[in-house]
Design an enzyme around this catalytic site. Structure first.
Site, short mmCIF file in Angstrom:
data_model
loop_
_atom_site.label_atom_id
_atom_site.label_comp_id
_atom_site.label_asym_id
_atom_site.label_seq_id
_atom_site.Cartn_x
_atom_site.Cartn_y
_atom_site.Cartn_z
N HIS A 2 -1.55 -7.80 2.45
CA HIS A 2 -1.66 -8.28 3.84
C HIS A 2 -2.89 -7.78 4.58
CE1 HIS A 2 -0.05 -4.84 6.39
NE2 HIS A 2 0.25 -4.42 5.19
N CYS A 28 -0.31 1.51 12.31
CA CYS A 28 0.82 1.83 11.45
C CYS A 28 1.59 3.01 12.04
CB CYS A 28 0.36 2.18 10.05
SG CYS A 28 -0.40 0.79 9.26
N GLY A 44 0.81 -1.21 0.00
CA GLY A 44 0.00 0.00 0.00
C GLY A 44 0.84 1.27 0.00
N THR A 45 1.91 1.27 0.77
CA THR A 45 2.73 2.48 0.89
C THR A 45 3.35 2.84 -0.46
OG1 THR A 45 3.19 1.99 3.20
CG2 THR A 45 4.72 3.48 2.10
N ASN A 70 -8.57 3.68 8.08
CA ASN A 70 -7.98 2.57 8.83
C ASN A 70 -8.26 2.63 10.33
OD1 ASN A 70 -6.19 4.78 7.96
ND2 ASN A 70 -4.79 3.96 9.49
N THR A 73 12.52 -7.45 -10.00
CA THR A 73 12.13 -8.84 -10.24
C THR A 73 10.81 -9.15 -9.54
OG1 THR A 73 14.44 -9.43 -10.45
CG2 THR A 73 12.91 -11.24 -9.99
N1 PLP Z 1 -3.14 2.98 3.48
C1 PLP Z 1 -3.95 2.59 4.48
C2 PLP Z 1 -5.34 3.14 4.58
C3 PLP Z 1 -3.49 1.67 5.44
O1 PLP Z 1 -4.30 1.29 6.43
C4 PLP Z 1 -2.16 1.19 5.32
C5 PLP Z 1 -1.61 0.29 6.37
O2 PLP Z 1 -2.12 0.25 7.48
C6 PLP Z 1 -1.37 1.61 4.24
C7 PLP Z 1 -1.89 2.51 3.35
C8 PLP Z 1 0.01 1.09 4.04
O3 PLP Z 1 -0.03 -0.22 3.51
P1 PLP Z 1 1.22 -1.20 3.57
O4 PLP Z 1 1.30 -1.70 4.96
O5 PLP Z 1 0.89 -2.31 2.61
O6 PLP Z 1 2.41 -0.45 3.13
#
Ligand code: PLP
Length: 376
Positions: free
Chosen positions: A202, A325, A75-76, A152, A238
């Site tokens: 995940h 996070c 996600g990041t 989140n 890769t």
């Molecule tokens: N965006 C949202 C809304 C999230 O809740 C999160 C992780 O908690 C992320 C982005 C980041 O995702 P990742 O952990 O796959 O980098």
């Protein structure tokens, strides 16, 4: 799936236990079938095929075309790509919301240093974007609008279809961080008419360190990772074949059982809230009615979320305070501030996020323990 360790895991918005089928689908590509999918020899033929199949499965799950799916590390990365490169497509200002995940907020801060103006949409008490405020803020100089599909910390689902239309009417690109939504609520990118959408394996019972960015056909975004020719030269590196295959299996499984799990989680949520209500405890439930199943944000009066978390941890139960996070930052989260939780409740905020592997006995034990901790 069998419980791996003897504890109650109720922090599924932070991460999830891997789906059994997804895990099994990974094994061949972590053992004997380790060919590099970019190589032309026959030892890489199956890797190429499974990548193609995974892309097709994922595309079907969100009603996209396979060519519109680009695999990333999660996600990041997808959010950083969408913000940092998405903003270059048209230039102009970037509009986002005050309750985004830090993957979006900090990517916006990074482009701000290059002189890009960032504007923030406010939310109401339930954590939903104020549409009238959005109409005033998104203007003809806006190049990119980025609003998360579901939050989140409190689970609130945003009016993405209206917002993407608003952006389009002003000529802006629309991105949504759908990390908390994909695999949990139905998503149709064509109906929502979004240009870019981020997802993370995940969060829907896939492996960590894998995700994807949906890029609508015709949206001319530059690559973020430069290097080799993978992903049509759009995302070098890769391919993580094992994780990509598992992510596709996990997403397909979650979508197939989505309705069943939604009903189960709703029942558990009601049980938790009813039990707390019957215990003479002063609390507020945060978020909107229209939210991610299983995500409950509760603020207790004159309590500390941190203390509740640690007491629950001692009892073998994992919950979260604000955003998992952001565990380094123990202050009141930007989301809890943005929805104006009263001062005497804000610090006492916890998040319980249930997932498809939780069962009724766990929920009963969780709520009994929580009431005990709060009362003591
Ligand atoms: N965006 C949202 C809304 C999230 O809740 C999160 C992780 O908690 C992320 C982005 C980041 O995702 P990742 O952990 O796959 O980098």
């Amino acid at each position: 799936m069998e419980r791996i360790i003897d504890m109650i895991y109720a922090d599924n918005a932070a991460t999830t236990q891997i789906d059994k089928d997804a895990f099994e689908a990974m094994i061949p590509f972590l053992t004997n079938e380790y060919g590099n999918a970019s190589q032309p020899y026959s030892f890489a033929t199956r890797e190429k095929k499974v990548l193609k199949d995974a892309r097709k499965i994922i595309a079907e799950c969100i009603n996209a075309d396979p060519e519109e799916i680009y695999f990333t590390s999660g996600g990041t990365e997808s959010d950083n790509w969408a913000i940092k490169m998405g903003n270059r497509i048209r230039g102009g200002n970037v509009v986002t919301s005050e309750i985004e995940h830090h993957a979006v907020l900090n990517a916006c801060d990074a482009i701000k240093k290059d002189g890009v103006e960032i504007k923030y949409l406010s939310v109401d008490r339930t954590g939903v974007i104020d549409i009238d405020n959005a109409r005033n803020i998104i203007d003809k100089n806006t190049g990119l609008v980025s609003v998360m599909m579901a939050n989140n910390e409190i689970g609130s689902i945003q009016p993405i279809k209206e917002l993407s239309k608003m952006a389009r009417d002003k000529g802006a690109i629309f991105h949504t961080d759908a990390v908390q939504a994909v695999g949990h609520i139905p998503i149709d990118v064509k109906d929502l008419n979004v240009d870019l959408l981020s997802a993370s394996g995940h969060k829907f019972n896939g492996p960590k360190g894998i995700g994807f960015l949906y890029v609508k056909k015709g949206v001319n975004i530059d690559p973020y990772m430069n290097g080799g020719a993978q992903e049509k030269r759009m995302r070098a590196g890769t391919e993580n074949v094992a994780s990509i295959v598992a992510m596709a299996v996990a997403l397909r499984n979650n979508i197939q059982s989505m309705e069943e799990h939604k009903l189960k989680l709703k029942k558990y949520e009601n049980m938790i809230l009813e039990s707390i209500s019957n215990s003479n405890i002063d609390f507020i439930v945060n978020g909107n009615e229209n939210k991610i199943p299983g995500n409950i944000s509760i603020s207790f009066r004159n309590m500390e979320g941190e203390v509740i978390l640690h007491r629950m941890d001692i009892m073998g139960i994992s919950i979260s305070t604000g955003s998992a996070c952001d565990s380094v930052n123990t202050q009141i989260s930007h989301v809890i501030k943005a929805i104006n939780v009263p001062d005497d409740f804000a610090e006492g905020t916890i998040r319980i996020s249930l997932g498809k592997y939780n069962n009724i006995d766990e929920v009963k034990l969780l709520v009994a323990s929580l009431i005990k901790v709060v009362k003591n």
